[in-house]
Scaffold this active site. Structure first.
Site, PDB file in Angstrom:
ATOM      1  N   ALA A 153       0.830  -1.208   0.000  1.00 55.16           N
ATOM      2  CA  ALA A 153       0.000   0.000   0.000  1.00 55.16           C
ATOM      3  C   ALA A 153       0.863   1.256   0.000  1.00 55.16           C
ATOM      4  CB  ALA A 153      -0.927  -0.006   1.208  1.00 55.16           C
ATOM      5  N   TYR A 154       1.941   1.232   0.753  1.00 56.27           N
ATOM      6  CA  TYR A 154       2.841   2.389   0.799  1.00 56.27           C
ATOM      7  C   TYR A 154       3.494   2.615  -0.565  1.00 56.27           C
ATOM      8  CZ  TYR A 154       6.748   5.360   2.268  1.00 56.27           C
ATOM      9  OH  TYR A 154       7.649   6.381   2.396  1.00 56.27           O
ATOM     10  N   ALA A 155       3.976   1.528  -1.188  1.00 59.15           N
ATOM     11  CA  ALA A 155       4.588   1.648  -2.504  1.00 59.15           C
ATOM     12  C   ALA A 155       3.582   2.164  -3.528  1.00 59.15           C
ATOM     13  CB  ALA A 155       5.158   0.305  -2.953  1.00 59.15           C
ATOM     14  N   SER A 157       1.074   4.169  -2.932  1.00 56.34           N
ATOM     15  CA  SER A 157       0.878   5.607  -2.726  1.00 56.34           C
ATOM     16  C   SER A 157       2.043   6.412  -3.279  1.00 56.34           C
ATOM     17  CB  SER A 157       0.663   5.907  -1.236  1.00 56.34           C
ATOM     18  OG  SER A 157       1.856   5.798  -0.482  1.00 56.34           O
ATOM     19  N   LYS A 158       3.245   5.901  -3.134  1.00 49.65           N
ATOM     20  CA  LYS A 158       4.409   6.627  -3.623  1.00 49.65           C
ATOM     21  C   LYS A 158       4.569   6.504  -5.136  1.00 49.65           C
ATOM     22  CE  LYS A 158       5.888   8.499   0.159  1.00 49.65           C
ATOM     23  NZ  LYS A 158       5.922   9.985   0.279  1.00 49.65           N
TER      24      LYS A 158
END
Length: 245
Positions: A153-155, A157-158
């Site tokens: 999820a973090y990847a 978003s980035k």
């Protein structure tokens, strides 16, 4: 208004591990600095006091990066104090780790709001206000290449931030404003170190050819490069990770 001929930089998340290092590095280059914070006023005021003690013009601005009205007011305050803005560095962001299969979607929505909408809001204001010869610097992550488990999820978003940034660079054609991403690898910030034992940190250190984990100061050097002398680097993602990917 502060009487200064210095270039002016606004750094979001300026009290965090990387944000604070960026602030200190740009101060070395003579920038007047606006330290943005989300909630910890005491920490922000301490950062500003430390800068002023060394002769740097500085101020603190507060706001939710995803709130367009609040951030417009923050940009207004910086322009009123310093007369304009030359560099915007957007380090503010959050990270929630979980396998994709079990991620709480409320965490996904929270990351989407801060990491994507927040980056968009700040970039929108920067695109309208940064002066000729300036720079806009967003933050991605080397995890978009490393594919570490739990970072899906973090990847995501980035990855969205990367795409937006590269488009904005083309949209600002003719304005002499560079727009780039910095994508750190494993970096020894409190956010990154949380929940990792020494064995995990040792393995990450060995993964890079330079055989160490990055420091916030390493990342700040990349930002200073893009903010100042790197006028021919535009519309790029600079992976600052010691060669790990």
């Amino acid at each position: 208004m502060t009487d200064t001929n210095a270039r002016v930089a606004l750094v979001t998340g300026g009290t965090g591990g990387i944000g604070r290092a960026v602030i200190e590095r740009l101060a070395e280059d003579g920038y007047a600095l606006a330290v943005h914070y989300a909630g910890n006023k005491t920490k922000a005021d301490g950062t500003v006091a430390a800068l002023k003690a060394k002769g740097t013009s500085a101020m603190a601005v507060c706001g939710d990066v995803a709130d367009e009205n609040v951030m417009a007011a923050a940009f207004d305050a910086v322009e009123a104090e310093f007369g304009g803005i030359d560099v915007v560095v957007h380090t503010a962001g959050i990270m929630a780790l979980s396998p994709i299969a079990t991620l709480n979607l409320d965490d996904l929505d929270r990351m989407h709001r801060i990491n994507i909408r927040g980056a968009f809001v700040v970039a929108q204001q920067a695109a309208r206000r940064v002066r000729t010869g300036g720079a806009i610097i967003n933050f991605s992550t080397s995890v978009t290449r490393l594919q570490f488990p739990n970072y899906g999820a973090y990847a995501a978003s980035k990855g969205a931030v990367e795409g937006m940034t590269l488009v904005l660079a083309r949209e600002l054609r003719g304005k002499d404003i560079t727009v780039n991403n910095v994508a750190p690898g494993p970096t020894a910030t409190p956010l990154f170190l949380e929940g990792k034992d020494q064995a995990a940190l040792d393995n990450l250190a060995k993964a890079a050819p330079l055989e160490r984990i990055g420091t916030p100061e390493d990342i700040a050097e990349a930002v200073a490069f893009l903010a100042g002398p790197a006028r021919w680097i535009n519309g790029q993602t600079l992976f600052a990770n010691g060669g790990i990917a």
